[in-house]
Design an enzyme around this catalytic site. Structure first.
Site, mmCIF file in Angstrom:
data_model
loop_
_atom_site.group_PDB
_atom_site.id
_atom_site.type_symbol
_atom_site.label_atom_id
_atom_site.label_comp_id
_atom_site.label_asym_id
_atom_site.label_seq_id
_atom_site.Cartn_x
_atom_site.Cartn_y
_atom_site.Cartn_z
ATOM 1 C CB THR A 63 48.568 -16.692 57.007
ATOM 2 O OG1 THR A 63 49.615 -16.072 57.048
ATOM 3 C CG2 THR A 63 47.453 -15.717 57.034
ATOM 4 C CB THR A 118 51.419 -17.929 51.357
ATOM 5 O OG1 THR A 118 51.622 -16.912 52.058
ATOM 6 C CG2 THR A 118 49.907 -18.355 51.436
ATOM 7 C CG ASP A 119 55.448 -15.789 53.587
ATOM 8 O OD1 ASP A 119 54.809 -15.245 52.800
ATOM 9 O OD2 ASP A 119 55.683 -15.231 54.755
HETATM 10 C C1 SIN Z 1 51.215 -16.805 55.085
HETATM 11 O O1 SIN Z 1 50.950 -18.099 55.409
HETATM 12 O O2 SIN Z 1 50.582 -16.399 54.212
HETATM 13 C C2 SIN Z 1 52.437 -16.096 55.618
HETATM 14 C C3 SIN Z 1 53.010 -16.780 56.917
HETATM 15 C C4 SIN Z 1 53.634 -18.169 56.717
HETATM 16 O O3 SIN Z 1 54.078 -18.287 55.467
HETATM 17 O O4 SIN Z 1 53.502 -18.922 57.556
#
Ligand code: SIN
Length: 324
Positions: free
Chosen positions: A18, A97-98
């Site tokens: 993200t 983040t995932d």
């Molecule tokens: C994020 O980064 O918050 C979600 C998408 C990902 O993990 O690439």
């Protein structure tokens, strides 16, 4: 891309997420596409990076839900190569983040770096009205340059988390991470790191084994380890279906996320014990977000040493790969 400023160098590796996401409308914080903006461009949103000697490399450009062994292999070998350069003080990685907690765990397990490897991310896309990525990247630089920093850490929303303990705990808030009972390692305030405890408690210190890294990088697949949750009204049919898989991708291990202090539905437990009798390694974790399975006599399965279910799955796959 390399900037020509003298002094200890930092390396910035981009993998997507993200933090590199783009939405059609600035007010949209959820309907975006991750992994769109190059890491070299992310640097331009952080004025403080203009005075840093920086090497920038795009390793991947993905939504981290799609993280794969091949991206981990490239990332781990590039980080290892950069850490060996004497002039490099630290490596920073931008990541979604995932699955950042899984990447942090794999990198810490394989690299055990004495220098800091700082993973950072964002909960809002780069096109948001108030994106969090530039601040997180700026904080990551502060951590990377901090004299007491070491090992793989995750920096998000001003908090510094160790690779072993960090997990994503919120779907939407900017401070989306938690380190459970261990707590955060420290925080970043106005570009300054305030450490709450010694960083080697994050697992730094066990020697780096280049042969283990080489084996990981050369692997075609990780040994197959599946993650199964015990819940009300379950049975052993998933386990029995896994045991019937064709030989080429056959099962080597199962991590079970048990209820409470690692209890498992009796029908699932029977199937898991059958699997164990057939040579499948079974490790026990808890589906509770907090705490760990407190070991006690009579546990039917291996203890996962307090790791979360997703990290216990990786730990078992890496153990199987590296012990072989
Ligand atoms: C994020 O980064 O918050 C979600 C998408 C990902 O993990 O690439």
């Amino acid at each position: 891309m390399a900037q020509a400023i003298e002094g200890p160098r930092l390396v910035l590796l981009g993998t997507g997420g993200t933090i590199a996401g783009r939405a059609v409308q600035a007010a949209d914080n959820v309907g975006y596409v991750a992994g769109q903006v190059g890491v070299a461009q992310l640097v331009t949103a952080v004025p403080a990076l203009g005075s840093v000697s920086l090497d920038v490399e795009q390793i991947a450009q993905i939504d981290s839900k799609d993280m794969s062994l091949s991206v981990w292999q490239t990332l781990a070998s590039r980080i290892a190569a950069h850490l060996e350069r004497q002039e490099v003080q630290a490596v920073i990685v931008t990541h979604g983040t995932d699955t950042i907690e899984e990447t942090a765990f794999v990198l810490q397990r394989l690299l055990r770096p004495a220098k800091p490897v700082v993973l950072t991310c964002a909960m809002r896309p780069s096109t948001a009205l108030a994106p969090d990525g530039p601040q997180n990247l700026s904080d990551a630089v502060a951590v990377a340059r901090h004299a007491g920093a070491a090992g793989v850490v995750v920096v998000c929303a001003g908090e510094i988390h160790g690779a072993r303990d960090v997990s994503k705990s919120h779907t939407y808030r900017l401070d989306a991470f938690d380190s459970g009972d261990a707590g955060v390692l420290g925080c970043v305030e106005e570009g300054q790191v305030r450490a709450f405890r010694p960083w080697d408690s994050a697992g730094v210190g066990t020697p780096y084994d280049p042969k283990a890294l080489a084996r990981f990088v050369a692997a075609e697949d990780l040994p197959r380890v599946e993650l199964i949750t015990s819940h009300a009204d379950t049975d052993g049919s998933l386990v029995r279906a896994l045991l019937a898989l064709p030989h080429a991708r056959s099962l080597r291990g199962i991590v079970v996320a048990g209820t409470g202090n690692g209890t498992v539905h009796h029908l699932l437990s029977d199937a898991l014990q059958d699997a164990q009798a057939r040579g499948i390694r079974v490790r026990l974790t808890s589906r509770c977000a907090g705490g760990r399975v407190v070991p006690h006599p009579g546990l039917a399965f291996e203890d996962a040493q307090g790791l979360s279910p997703v990290k216990a799955r990786l730990a078992l796959a890496l153990d199987l790969l590296l012990e072989a």
